[in-house]
Design an enzyme around this catalytic site. Structure first.
Site, PDB file in Angstrom:
ATOM      1  N   GLY A 184      -7.318   5.168   3.253  1.00 54.80           N
ATOM      2  CA  GLY A 184      -8.947   4.641   3.101  1.00 54.80           C
ATOM      3  C   GLY A 184      -9.668   4.648   3.784  1.00 54.80           C
ATOM      4  O   GLY A 184      -9.612   5.819   5.050  1.00 54.80           O
ATOM      5  N   GLY A 185     -10.495   4.042   4.236  1.00 52.98           N
ATOM      6  CA  GLY A 185     -11.819   3.902   4.971  1.00 52.98           C
ATOM      7  C   GLY A 185     -11.515   3.985   6.465  1.00 52.98           C
ATOM      8  O   GLY A 185     -11.984   4.433   7.111  1.00 52.98           O
ATOM      9  N   GLY A 417     -18.479  39.503  19.234  1.00 53.58           N
ATOM     10  CA  GLY A 417     -19.019  38.062  19.018  1.00 53.58           C
ATOM     11  C   GLY A 417     -17.672  37.405  19.763  1.00 53.58           C
ATOM     12  O   GLY A 417     -18.241  36.171  20.390  1.00 53.58           O
ATOM     13  N   ALA A 418     -16.566  37.136  19.566  1.00 50.08           N
ATOM     14  CA  ALA A 418     -15.664  36.816  20.009  1.00 50.08           C
ATOM     15  C   ALA A 418     -15.347  36.879  21.017  1.00 50.08           C
ATOM     16  O   ALA A 418     -15.070  36.134  21.663  1.00 50.08           O
ATOM     17  CB  ALA A 418     -14.514  37.050  19.111  1.00 50.08           C
TER      18      ALA A 418
HETATM   19  C1  HXC Z   1      -4.610  -8.270   1.893  1.00 49.76           C
HETATM   20  C2  HXC Z   1      -2.031  -7.400   2.159  1.00 49.76           C
HETATM   21  C3  HXC Z   1      -2.903  -5.663   2.004  1.00 49.76           C
HETATM   22  C4  HXC Z   1      -4.595  -5.402   2.144  1.00 49.76           C
HETATM   23  C5  HXC Z   1      -0.927  -5.601   2.282  1.00 49.76           C
HETATM   24  N1  HXC Z   1      -1.744  -6.310   2.170  1.00 49.76           N
HETATM   25  N2  HXC Z   1      -2.178  -4.857   2.473  1.00 49.76           N
HETATM   26  N3  HXC Z   1      -2.960  -8.105   2.132  1.00 49.76           N
HETATM   27  N4  HXC Z   1      -5.002  -7.045   2.229  1.00 49.76           N
HETATM   28  N5  HXC Z   1      -5.420  -4.981   2.291  1.00 49.76           N
HETATM   29  C6  HXC Z   1      -0.209  -7.891   2.755  1.00 49.76           C
HETATM   30  C7  HXC Z   1       0.405  -7.634   1.219  1.00 49.76           C
HETATM   31  O1  HXC Z   1       0.310  -8.308  -0.215  1.00 49.76           O
HETATM   32  C8  HXC Z   1       1.976  -8.863   1.789  1.00 49.76           C
HETATM   33  O2  HXC Z   1       1.693  -9.781   1.614  1.00 49.76           O
HETATM   34  C9  HXC Z   1       2.255  -7.676   3.059  1.00 49.76           C
HETATM   35  O3  HXC Z   1       0.604  -7.535   3.583  1.00 49.76           O
HETATM   36  C10 HXC Z   1       3.317  -6.967   2.953  1.00 49.76           C
HETATM   37  O4  HXC Z   1       2.920  -5.896   1.772  1.00 49.76           O
HETATM   38  P1  HXC Z   1       3.694  -5.482   0.822  1.00 49.76           P
HETATM   39  O5  HXC Z   1       3.152  -4.773  -0.089  1.00 49.76           O
HETATM   40  O6  HXC Z   1       4.813  -6.639   0.854  1.00 49.76           O
HETATM   41  O7  HXC Z   1       4.295  -4.080   1.866  1.00 49.76           O
HETATM   42  P2  HXC Z   1       4.940  -2.536   1.403  1.00 49.76           P
HETATM   43  O8  HXC Z   1       5.744  -2.974   0.416  1.00 49.76           O
HETATM   44  O9  HXC Z   1       5.266  -2.091   2.809  1.00 49.76           O
HETATM   45  O10 HXC Z   1       3.564  -1.654   1.279  1.00 49.76           O
HETATM   46  C11 HXC Z   1       2.593  -1.762   2.529  1.00 49.76           C
HETATM   47  C12 HXC Z   1       1.332  -0.803   1.623  1.00 49.76           C
HETATM   48  C13 HXC Z   1       1.016  -1.704   0.306  1.00 49.76           C
HETATM   49  C14 HXC Z   1       1.136   0.169   0.673  1.00 49.76           C
HETATM   50  C15 HXC Z   1       0.110  -0.996   2.539  1.00 49.76           C
HETATM   51  O11 HXC Z   1       0.864  -3.322   0.425  1.00 49.76           O
HETATM   52  C16 HXC Z   1      -0.323  -2.038  -0.399  1.00 49.76           C
HETATM   53  O12 HXC Z   1      -0.931  -0.930  -0.789  1.00 49.76           O
HETATM   54  N6  HXC Z   1      -1.353  -2.388   0.200  1.00 49.76           N
HETATM   55  C17 HXC Z   1      -3.218  -2.818   0.025  1.00 49.76           C
HETATM   56  C18 HXC Z   1      -3.452  -1.316  -0.021  1.00 49.76           C
HETATM   57  C19 HXC Z   1      -5.023  -1.013  -0.167  1.00 49.76           C
HETATM   58  O13 HXC Z   1      -5.638  -1.028  -0.858  1.00 49.76           O
HETATM   59  N7  HXC Z   1      -5.589  -1.335   1.235  1.00 49.76           N
HETATM   60  C20 HXC Z   1      -7.729  -1.606   1.034  1.00 49.76           C
HETATM   61  C21 HXC Z   1      -7.484   0.275   1.368  1.00 49.76           C
HETATM   62  S1  HXC Z   1      -9.285   0.328   1.002  1.00 49.76           S
HETATM   63  P3  HXC Z   1       2.490 -10.769   1.149  1.00 49.76           P
HETATM   64  O14 HXC Z   1       2.614 -12.401   1.814  1.00 49.76           O
HETATM   65  O15 HXC Z   1       2.373 -10.579  -0.666  1.00 49.76           O
HETATM   66  O16 HXC Z   1       3.759 -10.126   1.737  1.00 49.76           O
HETATM   67  C22 HXC Z   1      -9.937  -0.096   2.532  1.00 49.76           C
HETATM   68  C23 HXC Z   1     -11.141   0.058   2.381  1.00 49.76           C
HETATM   69  C24 HXC Z   1     -11.623   0.240   4.392  1.00 49.76           C
HETATM   70  O17 HXC Z   1      -9.277  -0.258   3.117  1.00 49.76           O
HETATM   71  C25 HXC Z   1     -13.240   0.434   3.980  1.00 49.76           C
HETATM   72  C26 HXC Z   1     -13.618   0.764   5.834  1.00 49.76           C
HETATM   73  C27 HXC Z   1     -14.884   1.275   5.584  1.00 49.76           C
END
Ligand code: HXC
Length: 527
Positions: A184-185, A417-418
């Site tokens: 993502g971002g 030009g290169a």
């Molecule tokens: C809060 C999060 C998190 C998040 C992971 N965790 N991502 N908590 N916010 N973004 C937490 C999980 O809930 C979990 O907590 C622990 O971290 C480990 O994650 P798992 O899912 O168990 O690990 P894994 O199976 O290895 O998967 C990793 C992952 C997945 C692929 C990254 O966690 C995931 O898809 N997370 C969400 C990703 C996402 O959509 N992020 C937002 C992107 S948008 P517990 O306590 O349950 O163990 C973004 C916008 C930014 O980032 C914009 C900026 C301009």
């Protein structure tokens, strides 16, 4: 580093000793990150923990951790009081090969290394210190992205990091190691930094495979979409490492070529002596047939110190080669056309690759050496529609704007030009040398004679023989390096084996180069 044994005193009361013990225990607990189970999971995934990564990067006993006690203030979604050791990121400073760096390593064992308000604030304050102290800033990214529970505070945190990436840009080197998810971002922070090293198994993308499938119907794996190979091919990443340890070793090697900031010269490992040597093998490396390809990398390696050349962005626009090396102990940035890939022609990607590298070297006072063997810009509808004019212009802009020492060596073809885009004399090259095999012309001899001798060739008894003779004449009398040297566009025609000597002396002569440009807010790079 020396440590003094404190003298024993009897003034500490029981309560003071208890407070100190409590501090020690808290520190120890927070240093465990997400705890043994999550650390085991991290290891099972083939990854090191954030703390282990920092131990590999920073010299023992020099790491000073900052903001260990940071704590989020989110109360939504059951977060009130929930402890997240170190806020999911370890920040601080320490030495790499005796020079200070600032570092932020995301801790995936704590809430997936997700970025909340305080997590981001730790990174921002570390970046502020890097900027003030003129020290490189390194991130080790391993994060699930914006902490969902913290909503706009998380987004704001990213914005603050991006803003600082831009403030630091061109002042201190910024290197991102991607050692896990970076989606993502979040991917825009590394994208704003100078170099991205991706560890095998890590991923960078804006839209993940699941969402992509829903929105566009396209089905790809995360690896195919944003794995290291994919992001090398896209030009986003600069290096691939097989594992965390290799990525950290690569980061250190890269740092060894770079100054700590834009006010310093790059590190000098030399002893002040110029090391000349004649290398007769160089006299045999260009094939007799001008259409025959040869690999430019062995030529580069024969010229630079110890054959040590760190190629950057291998796998992206390989028709151009860029990287760092040393001559007489001092860092140089190398740019070269690669005749083995599309005859070394310049296309959109090669132009972007070279332009960005030239700007990096200029920002950090790294002299540029450009090896030219270029048949031109790539013709084709796709290139024209893709904006080859705009992209090629970036090279002209970057070289013309660069005030760092610029030395060009024309190995063979320098057409059209290169020729200019590869830092010909008129784009401000301080020194230009040519090998005797150099051919400088508006276009290649074959194409040129077909135009200027069209009638003579048509009317000749044997048109093929006539064309061949005109090509020979054109090459000998018109495209030869002696024409350019006669007009002072080439300062020296050198025997290839003398190239190292030429470069050593030229670089030494340019150490004191000063070049002033008109004051302005900034130029308008054709982005
Ligand atoms: C809060 C999060 C998190 C998040 C992971 N965790 N991502 N908590 N916010 N973004 C937490 C999980 O809930 C979990 O907590 C622990 O971290 C480990 O994650 P798992 O899912 O168990 O690990 P894994 O199976 O290895 O998967 C990793 C992952 C997945 C692929 C990254 O966690 C995931 O898809 N997370 C969400 C990703 C996402 O959509 N992020 C937002 C992107 S948008 P517990 O306590 O349950 O163990 C973004 C916008 C930014 O980032 C914009 C900026 C301009």
């Amino acid at each position: 580093m020396t440590q003094h044994e404190p003298e024993a005193t009897n003034i500490s009361s029981a309560s003071t000793r208890a407070r100190i013990e409590m501090l020690r225990q808290q520190r120890h607990r927070l240093e465990q990150g997400g705890g043994p189970e999550r650390i085991a999971r991290q290891h099972q995934a083939g990854k090191l923990t954030a703390r282990e990564r920092i131990h590999l990067l920073i010299e023992p006993d020099t790491f000073q951790e900052l903001f260990l006690f940071s704590h989020h203030r989110c109360t939504a979604f059951g977060m009130a009081g929930k402890e997240m050791p170190g806020e999911g990121v370890i920040t601080g400073c320490g030495s790499v090969d005796g020079r200070q760096v600032f570092v932020a390593a995301q801790d995936f064992t704590v809430a997936g290394g997700s970025v909340g308000e305080m997590h981001a604030d730790k990174i921002c304050q570390t970046m502020d210190l890097a900027l003030k102290c003129g020290s490189p800033f390194i991130t080790i990214n391993d994060s699930g992205g914006a902490r969902i529970q913290e909503g706009i505070d998380a987004l704001s945190g990213y914005g603050r990091i991006f803003y600082r990436n831009v403030l630091l840009s061109g002042v201190v080197p910024q290197i991102a190691i991607i050692a896990g998810p970076c989606a993502g971002g979040a991917a825009y922070s590394p994208a704003l930094m100078d170099f991205i090293i991706m560890v095998r198994g890590s991923e960078m993308f804006i839209t993940g495979p699941e969402v992509l499938k829903q929105v566009t119907g396209e089905q790809v794996t995360g690896e195919e979409l944003g794995g290291p190979e994919a992001q090398i091919r896209s030009g986003v990443a600069h290096f691939i490492a097989e594992n965390d340890a290799e990525a950290i070793a690569l980061c250190k090697r890269l740092l060894s070529f770079l100054p700590s900031n834009n006010l310093e010269d790059p590190p000098d490992r030399g002893d002040g002596e110029l090391r000349f040597y004649n290398d007769p093998v160089l006299d045999t490396m260009i094939p007799d047939d001008p259409r025959e390809p040869y690999d430019v990398i062995p030529i580069i390696k024969r010229i630079v110190d110890d054959g040590d050349f760190l190629e950057v962005q291998r796998g992206f626009a390989d028709n151009a080669v860029i990287g760092f090396a040393r001559i007489d102990g001092s860092t140089v940035g190398i740019v070269a056309n690669q005749p083995t890939v599309m005859a070394g022609v310049l296309d959109i990607d090669a132009s972007d690759k070279i332009a960005r590298f030239v700007r990096f070297c200029n920002a950090f006072n790294i002299p540029l050496i450009t090896f030219i063997d270029v048949p031109g810009f790539l013709p084709g509808v796709a290139q024209e529609r893709g904006g080859i004019i705009r992209h090629g212009a970036k090279m002209l802009f970057a070289y013309s704007a660069a005030t760092t020492p610029k030395i060009s060596i024309i190995l063979r073809k320098a057409y059209g030009g290169a020729y200019l885009a590869m830092c010909g004399k008129d784009l401000g090259a301080d020194r230009v040398a040519a090998w005797p095999s150099a051919e400088i012309a508006v276009m290649g001899p074959e194409a040129a004679v077909n135009i200027i001798y069209r009638d003579q060739i048509k009317q000749a008894d044997d048109p093929a023989a006539a064309r061949a003779e005109f090509v020979r004449l054109y090459r000998a009398e018109f495209a030869s390096p002696y024409v350019g040297a006669g007009r002072n566009l080439i300062d020296s025609i050198i025997v290839p084996s003398e190239t190292r000597r030429y470069l050593s002396l030229a670089l030494a002569s340019l150490r004191t180069k000063r070049e002033f440009r008109p004051q302005k807010k900034h130029g308008l790079v054709p982005l």
